[in-house]
Scaffold this active site. Structure first.
Site, PDB file in Angstrom:
ATOM      1  N   ARG A  63       3.012  77.951 144.425  1.00  0.00           N
ATOM      2  CA  ARG A  63       1.939  77.139 145.028  1.00  0.00           C
ATOM      3  C   ARG A  63       0.968  76.643 143.969  1.00  0.00           C
ATOM      4  NH1 ARG A  63      -1.897  79.810 147.479  1.00  0.00           N
ATOM      5  NH2 ARG A  63      -0.606  81.313 148.587  1.00  0.00           N
ATOM      6  N   TYR A 118      -7.522  52.757 157.042  1.00  0.00           N
ATOM      7  CA  TYR A 118      -6.332  53.207 157.794  1.00  0.00           C
ATOM      8  C   TYR A 118      -6.822  54.071 158.960  1.00  0.00           C
ATOM      9  CZ  TYR A 118      -1.983  55.931 158.367  1.00  0.00           C
ATOM     10  OH  TYR A 118      -0.872  56.563 158.851  1.00  0.00           O
ATOM     11  N   ASP A 190      -8.508  54.499 149.003  1.00  0.00           N
ATOM     12  CA  ASP A 190      -7.097  54.457 149.384  1.00  0.00           C
ATOM     13  C   ASP A 190      -6.477  53.287 148.625  1.00  0.00           C
ATOM     14  OD1 ASP A 190      -4.611  54.039 150.595  1.00  0.00           O
ATOM     15  OD2 ASP A 190      -5.308  54.786 152.530  1.00  0.00           O
ATOM     16  N   LYS A 215       4.939  55.568 150.563  1.00  0.00           N
ATOM     17  CA  LYS A 215       5.170  54.120 150.504  1.00  0.00           C
ATOM     18  C   LYS A 215       5.911  53.766 149.212  1.00  0.00           C
ATOM     19  CE  LYS A 215       2.586  53.942 154.267  1.00  0.00           C
ATOM     20  NZ  LYS A 215       2.694  55.285 154.835  1.00  0.00           N
TER      21      LYS A 215
END
Ligand SMILES: Cc1ncc(COP(=O)(O)O)c(C=O)c1O
Length: 399
Positions: A63, A118, A190, A215
């Site tokens: 982690r 968004y 963003d 994306k």
């Protein structure tokens, strides 16, 4: 022994295309194989009790990082520019947005968020941040330096997104950042549409630059992934927040993100060229009222785009002249190369109808006709246009 990173990555003198090819690769640590192997792991073993007690190990627990995550972070940092102090990897773009916001906000703070954000970003602010006593004000994306009037003594962060991923408003980010910084607030962006290849957010006043790697980084519609690039000011708090929340990415998705990065520059250039050709073609259609694409001179944000950005990607929207809903459905149903579905940034073309009316609170969405968002994929541009011509034939027949 020199690694690709040493040869090309560190001095900032090489083009992004080169950085994307060499970034994060250390083949001679892996028997010379070109790509970093995918490390599936949780536990890291120490050779002796003394080593364990002193935590003498390059990797401590998966982690906290693995050779796979380290390689990807390094490759991503290479394209964010010299202001990048670190990159955090997250399991989705939305996780990247929420972790970044959490890393800079605390109870009693105020955050300014662009009205064009968004929508799930807004939902996070309105349903989660609010429960921690953090208030959100939405602002007109075109506000520029006028954001001064909205700053409060407890405004700790300003969130920008340019262009808006449905409505494509451009924002004057340097002007907004100058005001935010004068008030000691952090700027989050963003940056999924442009990626750092076409907008080096950290060089324009942004302190935390976020991408949905689902994306363009992934590029093949087969992973969920997100990342946040931080500057010196924000890096430690971001790392601490991501680690404490226990957020990490599965090794196979990290590997696919890494693979996607290698071809990001060439894919993005192809998306850019095709999308511009298709956007110009749309502009000449009698059925079209306007095309919302910042790289077109007709776009109200074109001058800002030209000043700050170095390219445009494959996503834009079209406002149709008013027609009944069934005619728009006929247009969409006639398309065969365009998939009808959420997300974007993969190699394939997509189209979705949308309406921002219900998700705006600071501005009014009144584009003048029905709207469709297009993602232009890597198919042949003439085939894409022929497909869209079929859509218009169906639209006209349905009226
Ligand atoms: C502009 C933008 N930001 C963030 C996201 C969220 O990314 P993810 O789907 O990876 O959570 C999306 C997803 O569509 C998006 O379009």
């Amino acid at each position: 022994m020199k690694t690709p990173d040493d040869r090309h990555g560190a001095d900032g003198a090489h083009a992004d295309r080169t950085r994307l090819v060499v970034g994060g690769r250390r083949p001679h640590e892996h028997y010379g194989f070109v790509n970093t192997p995918v490390f599936h792991g949780s536990t890291v073993l120490y050779p002796t009790a003394e080593d364990y007690l002193a935590r003498r190990s390059r990797f401590k627990y998966a982690r906290r990082g693995t050779p796979t995550s380290e390689a990807l972070e390094s490759a991503l940092a290479g394209i964010e520019g010299p202001a990048c102090a670190g990159v955090a990897l997250l399991p989705s773009g939305l996780a990247a947005i929420s972790a970044a916001l959490l890393s800079v906000l605390k109870a009693g703070d105020h955050v300014l968020v662009t009205d064009s954000a968004y929508d799930p970003t807004r939902v996070f602010c309105d349903t989660i941040l609010v429960r921690w006593g953090i208030t959100t004000t939405y602002y007109d994306p075109l506000i520029g330096a006028g954001i001064e009037a909205l700053m409060r003594p407890n405004t700790r962060a300003v969130f920008v997104e340019a262009p808006g991923s449905l409505s494509f408003e451009m924002q004057d980010i340097p002007a907004i950042a100058a005001v935010a910084h004068a008030h000691d607030a952090v700027v989050l962006m963003d940056n999924t549409w442009a990626t750092p290849l076409y907008f080096r957010a950290l060089d324009h006043g942004v302190d935390l630059s976020i991408q949905s790697g689902t994306k363009y980084i992934g590029g093949h519609s087969d992973i969920m992934f997100g990342c946040v690039a931080a500057n010196e000011r924000t890096n430690q708090a971001l790392r601490d927040m991501v680690f404490t929340l226990g957020l990490c990415v599965g090794p196979d998705d990290m590997n696919l993100a890494q693979r996607g990065l290698r071809t990001l520059a060439v894919r993005l250039a192809a998306h850019r060229e095709a999308a511009l050709a298709v956007a110009r073609w749309f502009e000449a259609r009698p059925e079209v009222l306007k095309v919302l694409h910042p790289a077109l001179p007709s776009h109200p944000g074109h001058d800002i785009w030209r000043r700050d950005f170095t390219g445009s990607s494959g996503l834009f929207s079209v406002v149709f002249r008013p027609v009944p809903g069934p005619a728009i459905n006929a247009f969409l149903n006639a398309l065969s190369l365009f998939g009808l579905g959420a997300s974007w940034g993969g190699y394939e073309s997509l189209a979705i109808p949308f309406d921002c009316t219900k998700i705006r609170t600071a501005t009014t969405w009144a584009p003048g006709g029905p709207t469709i968002r297009f993602h232009i994929g890597l198919e042949d541009t003439a085939d894409i246009i022929a497909d869209l011509e079929g859509g218009f034939a169906a639209l006209n027949a349905a009226q």
